[in-house]
Design a protein around this motif. Structure first.
Motif, mmCIF file in Angstrom:
data_model
loop_
_atom_site.group_PDB
_atom_site.id
_atom_site.type_symbol
_atom_site.label_atom_id
_atom_site.label_comp_id
_atom_site.label_asym_id
_atom_site.label_seq_id
_atom_site.Cartn_x
_atom_site.Cartn_y
_atom_site.Cartn_z
ATOM 1 N N GLY A 2 54.124 29.913 31.415
ATOM 2 C CA GLY A 2 52.650 29.605 31.185
ATOM 3 C C GLY A 2 52.223 30.307 29.736
ATOM 4 N N VAL A 3 52.481 31.626 29.689
ATOM 5 C CA VAL A 3 52.091 32.232 28.229
ATOM 6 C C VAL A 3 52.889 31.402 26.978
ATOM 7 C CG1 VAL A 3 52.274 34.475 26.844
ATOM 8 C CG2 VAL A 3 51.882 34.299 29.322
ATOM 9 N N GLU A 6 51.133 27.757 26.624
ATOM 10 C CA GLU A 6 49.670 28.179 26.192
ATOM 11 C C GLU A 6 49.686 28.601 24.647
ATOM 12 O OE1 GLU A 6 46.078 30.996 26.466
ATOM 13 O OE2 GLU A 6 46.851 30.317 28.260
ATOM 14 N N ALA A 12 53.403 34.129 21.293
ATOM 15 C CA ALA A 12 52.986 34.861 22.385
ATOM 16 C C ALA A 12 53.475 36.444 22.252
ATOM 17 C CB ALA A 12 54.133 34.392 23.439
ATOM 18 N N ASP A 16 51.053 40.030 26.173
ATOM 19 C CA ASP A 16 50.645 38.730 26.761
ATOM 20 C C ASP A 16 51.787 38.624 27.855
ATOM 21 O OD1 ASP A 16 48.665 38.152 25.129
ATOM 22 O OD2 ASP A 16 49.842 36.986 23.766
ATOM 23 N N GLU A 19 51.602 41.007 30.847
ATOM 24 C CA GLU A 19 50.370 40.634 31.691
ATOM 25 C C GLU A 19 50.811 39.336 32.561
ATOM 26 O OE1 GLU A 19 45.984 39.230 31.381
ATOM 27 O OE2 GLU A 19 46.378 40.763 29.893
ATOM 28 N N GLY A 20 51.321 38.285 31.806
ATOM 29 C CA GLY A 20 51.623 37.151 32.608
ATOM 30 C C GLY A 20 52.438 37.226 33.681
ATOM 31 N N ASP A 22 53.300 40.009 35.105
ATOM 32 C CA ASP A 22 52.842 41.239 35.784
ATOM 33 C C ASP A 22 54.302 41.986 35.880
ATOM 34 O OD1 ASP A 22 51.240 42.634 37.335
ATOM 35 O OD2 ASP A 22 51.839 41.828 39.329
#
Length: 177
Positions: A2-3, A6, A12, A16, A19-20, A22
């Motif tokens: 997803g990161v 996007e 990226a 990022d 966090e994406g 975890d």
């Protein structure tokens, strides 16, 4: 995934991704070594999912021509509305990374060959069933279908609506007659 989807590969950042996903920095490096490793893993997962989904759809209908229509119809969701604006991860990857990245290029080329193989096999079944003219070259027709789907995904990125996308499908599938 997803990161990268996007932001793209180059935009990226490690924070990022952490966090994406975890993950802690240590867990990240232990699992993936580096950002490129995560990217290639995400691309591989996306590719395998795409091939599996198309393959299942092309084998789910007793009518091979109906199965091709069903595979195209699934693309309406991904090629229009909010989901269409997101775009296709492979198309976005190709635009950002090719032709410079040979490893990514090989993965994407392999994906398109695999999709073409799935469509060609379904076309051959449809020709044997009398649903598609046997004089049509299955490889050329399969490449045409894959190109149409990718084009729909690009148009979705600029806001194609569902009815426009359905009309494109109807028009494209006339090539099967």
């Amino acid at each position: 995934m997803g990161v990268f989807w996007e932001r793209g590969y180059h935009d990226a950042s490690l924070p990022d991704l952490l966090e994406g996903m975890d993950l802690s920095r240590g867990s990240f490096y232990k699992a993936f070594v580096d950002k490129r490793g995560v990217y290639l893993s995400a691309l591989d997962v996306y590719i395998e999912d795409a091939v599996r989904t198309v393959g299942e759809t092309l084998h789910s209908n007793p009518s091979p021509k109906g199965a091709i229509r069903a595979a195209f119809s699934q693309q309406v969701h991904f090629s229009s509305g909010k989901e269409g604006l997101r775009g296709c991860f492979v198309v976005l990857t190709a635009v950002e990374m090719l032709p410079a990245d040979e490893e990514v290029s090989a993965r994407i080329s392999r994906l398109f060959r695999r999709l073409q193989d799935l469509y060609a096999a379904t076309i051959i079944r449809a020709q044997a069933a009398g649903e598609i003219d046997p004089a049509l070259d299955e490889r050329t027709l399969a490449r045409f279908l894959v190109c149409q789907i990718q084009g729909m995904r690009v148009l979705g990125k600029v806001g194609a609506d569902r009815e426009e996308t359905r009309a494109m499908i109807d028009f494209a599938l006339k090539a099967l007659d």
